[in-house]
Design a protein around this motif. Structure first.
Motif, PDB file in Angstrom:
ATOM      1  N   GLY A   1      15.101   5.619   3.065  1.00 28.13           N
ATOM      2  CA  GLY A   1      14.459   6.068   1.841  1.00 28.13           C
ATOM      3  C   GLY A   1      13.560   7.110   1.676  1.00 28.13           C
ATOM      4  N   THR A   2      14.167   8.354   2.443  1.00 23.14           N
ATOM      5  CA  THR A   2      13.361   9.441   2.506  1.00 23.14           C
ATOM      6  C   THR A   2      13.525  10.292   1.496  1.00 23.14           C
ATOM      7  N   HIS A   3      12.550  10.814   0.890  1.00 29.07           N
ATOM      8  CA  HIS A   3      12.481  11.691  -0.016  1.00 29.07           C
ATOM      9  C   HIS A   3      12.706  13.185   0.252  1.00 29.07           C
ATOM     10  N   LEU A   4      12.076  13.624   1.133  1.00 31.03           N
ATOM     11  CA  LEU A   4      12.299  14.972   1.486  1.00 31.03           C
ATOM     12  C   LEU A   4      12.283  15.292   2.904  1.00 31.03           C
ATOM     13  N   VAL A   5      13.263  16.208   3.404  1.00 30.10           N
ATOM     14  CA  VAL A   5      13.494  16.574   4.683  1.00 30.10           C
ATOM     15  C   VAL A   5      13.131  18.157   4.874  1.00 30.10           C
ATOM     16  N   ILE A   6      12.262  18.441   5.938  1.00 30.34           N
ATOM     17  CA  ILE A   6      11.887  19.809   6.430  1.00 30.34           C
ATOM     18  C   ILE A   6      12.448  20.042   7.545  1.00 30.34           C
ATOM     19  N   TYR A   7      13.314  20.754   7.541  1.00 29.76           N
ATOM     20  CA  TYR A   7      14.190  21.340   8.906  1.00 29.76           C
ATOM     21  C   TYR A   7      13.466  22.045   9.837  1.00 29.76           C
ATOM     22  N   LYS A   8      13.759  21.907  11.217  1.00 28.42           N
ATOM     23  CA  LYS A   8      13.081  22.634  12.103  1.00 28.42           C
ATOM     24  C   LYS A   8      13.999  23.681  12.511  1.00 28.42           C
ATOM     25  N   PRO A   9      13.689  24.947  12.746  1.00 27.86           N
ATOM     26  CA  PRO A   9      12.014  24.973  13.245  1.00 27.86           C
ATOM     27  C   PRO A   9      11.231  24.887  12.280  1.00 27.86           C
TER      28      PRO A   9
ATOM     29  N   SER B   1       0.789  -1.256   0.011  1.00 32.64           N
ATOM     30  CA  SER B   1      -0.096  -0.189  -0.080  1.00 32.64           C
ATOM     31  C   SER B   1       0.745   1.255   0.031  1.00 32.64           C
ATOM     32  N   CYS B   2       2.047   1.239   0.436  1.00 35.07           N
ATOM     33  CA  CYS B   2       2.980   2.506   0.394  1.00 35.07           C
ATOM     34  C   CYS B   2       3.840   2.363  -0.604  1.00 35.07           C
ATOM     35  N   ARG B   3       3.744   1.339  -1.637  1.00 32.95           N
ATOM     36  CA  ARG B   3       4.758   1.447  -2.791  1.00 32.95           C
ATOM     37  C   ARG B   3       5.014   2.598  -3.430  1.00 32.95           C
ATOM     38  N   ASN B   4       4.058   3.619  -3.502  1.00 26.41           N
ATOM     39  CA  ASN B   4       4.273   4.597  -4.279  1.00 26.41           C
ATOM     40  C   ASN B   4       4.288   5.997  -3.282  1.00 26.41           C
ATOM     41  N   SER B   5       4.329   5.904  -2.089  1.00 26.85           N
ATOM     42  CA  SER B   5       4.330   6.691  -1.067  1.00 26.85           C
ATOM     43  C   SER B   5       5.541   7.696  -1.085  1.00 26.85           C
ATOM     44  N   LEU B   6       5.347   8.875  -0.735  1.00 30.33           N
ATOM     45  CA  LEU B   6       6.711   9.867  -0.514  1.00 30.33           C
ATOM     46  C   LEU B   6       7.072   9.848   0.898  1.00 30.33           C
ATOM     47  N   TYR B   7       8.151   9.782   1.339  1.00 26.86           N
ATOM     48  CA  TYR B   7       8.665   9.607   2.741  1.00 26.86           C
ATOM     49  C   TYR B   7       9.053  11.201   3.065  1.00 26.86           C
ATOM     50  N   ILE B   8       8.597  11.802   4.242  1.00 22.46           N
ATOM     51  CA  ILE B   8       9.126  12.981   4.652  1.00 22.46           C
ATOM     52  C   ILE B   8       9.310  13.094   5.877  1.00 22.46           C
ATOM     53  N   VAL B   9      10.672  13.613   6.491  1.00 16.08           N
ATOM     54  CA  VAL B   9      10.997  13.760   7.813  1.00 16.08           C
ATOM     55  C   VAL B   9      11.020  15.307   8.220  1.00 16.08           C
ATOM     56  N   LEU B  10      10.326  15.372   9.317  1.00 16.91           N
ATOM     57  CA  LEU B  10      10.685  16.797  10.079  1.00 16.91           C
ATOM     58  C   LEU B  10      11.613  16.585  10.897  1.00 16.91           C
ATOM     59  N   ALA B  11      12.883  16.981  10.633  1.00  9.83           N
ATOM     60  CA  ALA B  11      14.250  16.825  11.293  1.00  9.83           C
ATOM     61  C   ALA B  11      14.887  18.177  12.138  1.00  9.83           C
ATOM     62  N   GLN B  12      15.374  17.709  12.949  1.00  3.74           N
ATOM     63  CA  GLN B  12      16.320  18.730  13.669  1.00  3.74           C
ATOM     64  C   GLN B  12      17.653  18.949  12.425  1.00  3.74           C
TER      65      GLN B  12
END
Length: 264
Positions: free
Chosen positions: A95-103, A72-83
């Protein structure tokens, strides 16, 4: 059909902020603070994106690692809210596609969700529409470090670029470039608000002087459809010369070529 995302986040203010940003852009988000419940939802529902907060690193890694084995997650994008101190190798090892940095802020989320839409292969309606371009540019990282980059899209609010050099994952960067069909170079500064696994980086403008703002707005107006809210037009990529090449053109040294091959 609206894009749907699962959010794993135990910090209530952050979850609320992310939820508002998704809803403002007409994206559906389902928050969850328990990793086991998140995995159950992933098994029973389909999500276009899976967003995890690395404040609970064990839970975040469990969800991303488990999702990779789910049909079910084969085509999902993985996003991390990261320090900011989270290393790219660690973030992308799952396998993360995108990192959104904090704050995490509303503006940063808005720019990152634009990247999410593009990664899924759709064009959003943007507060600041973008023009797809291919502009050779120089990026000033600090007083001693300058790298060559390629600007991929450009708008009133910021730009996206790619580089063969590993760029900082946060902070303010300065870019010098020449708009297509122009010969005068301009310099702008912007904050890193997102990056993906392919080395593409998004900057949100923090400093554009009045002369450059006027030139940029005039150029964008000539390439965008009328109206304050619309989809990015289907344009052939607009190419430009580098700042160094532009100086040669202005001096009458002939017609400059397009971007260097290594930037394509």
């Amino acid at each position: 059909m609206a894009l749907r995302a699962l959010l794993f986040c135990q910090d209530i203010p952050t979850a609320q902020l992310v939820g508002r940003a998704f809803r403002e852009l007409k994206l559906e988000i389902e928050p969850c603070g328990d990793p086991d419940q998140a995995l159950l939802k992933l098994r029973n529902q389909r999500f276009d994106a899976i967003v995890v907060d690395d404040a609970d690193p064990a839970g975040a890694v469990l969800i991303l690692d488990s999702a990779r084995s789910m049909t079910s997650c084969r085509n999902s994008l993985y996003i991390v809210l990261a320090q900011a101190q989270t290393t790219l190798s660690t973030a992308f090892s799952t396998g993360t596609h995108l990192v959104i940095y904090k704050p995490v802020t509303a503006d940063r989320l808005r720019n990152s969700l634009r990247a999410l839409r593009n990664l899924i292969g759709r064009r959003p309606q943007r507060e600041f529409p973008r023009v797809d371009v291919e502009i050779a540019a120089r990026l000033q990282i600090d007083s001693h470090t300058e790298v060559r980059v390629c600007i991929l899209d450009l708008g009133q609010g910021g730009l996206a670029l790619s580089s063969q050099t590993l760029l900082p994952n946060s902070g303010i960067l300065t870019v010098e470039f020449v708009l297509p069909d122009r010969t005068k170079s301009m310099t702008v500064s912007g904050e890193v608000v997102w990056r993906d696994a392919h080395g593409r980086v998004g900057l949100q403008f923090t400093d554009v002087d009045a002369a450059n703002r006027e030139a940029l707005d005039e150029w964008l107006a000539s390439h965008l459809a009328s109206g304050p809210f619309h989809k990015t037009p289907k344009l052939k990529k607009v190419t430009s010369v580098s700042p160094a090449q532009a100086k040669g053109v202005a001096a009458g040294n002939g017609r400059a070529s397009g971007p260097l091959a290594f930037l394509r």
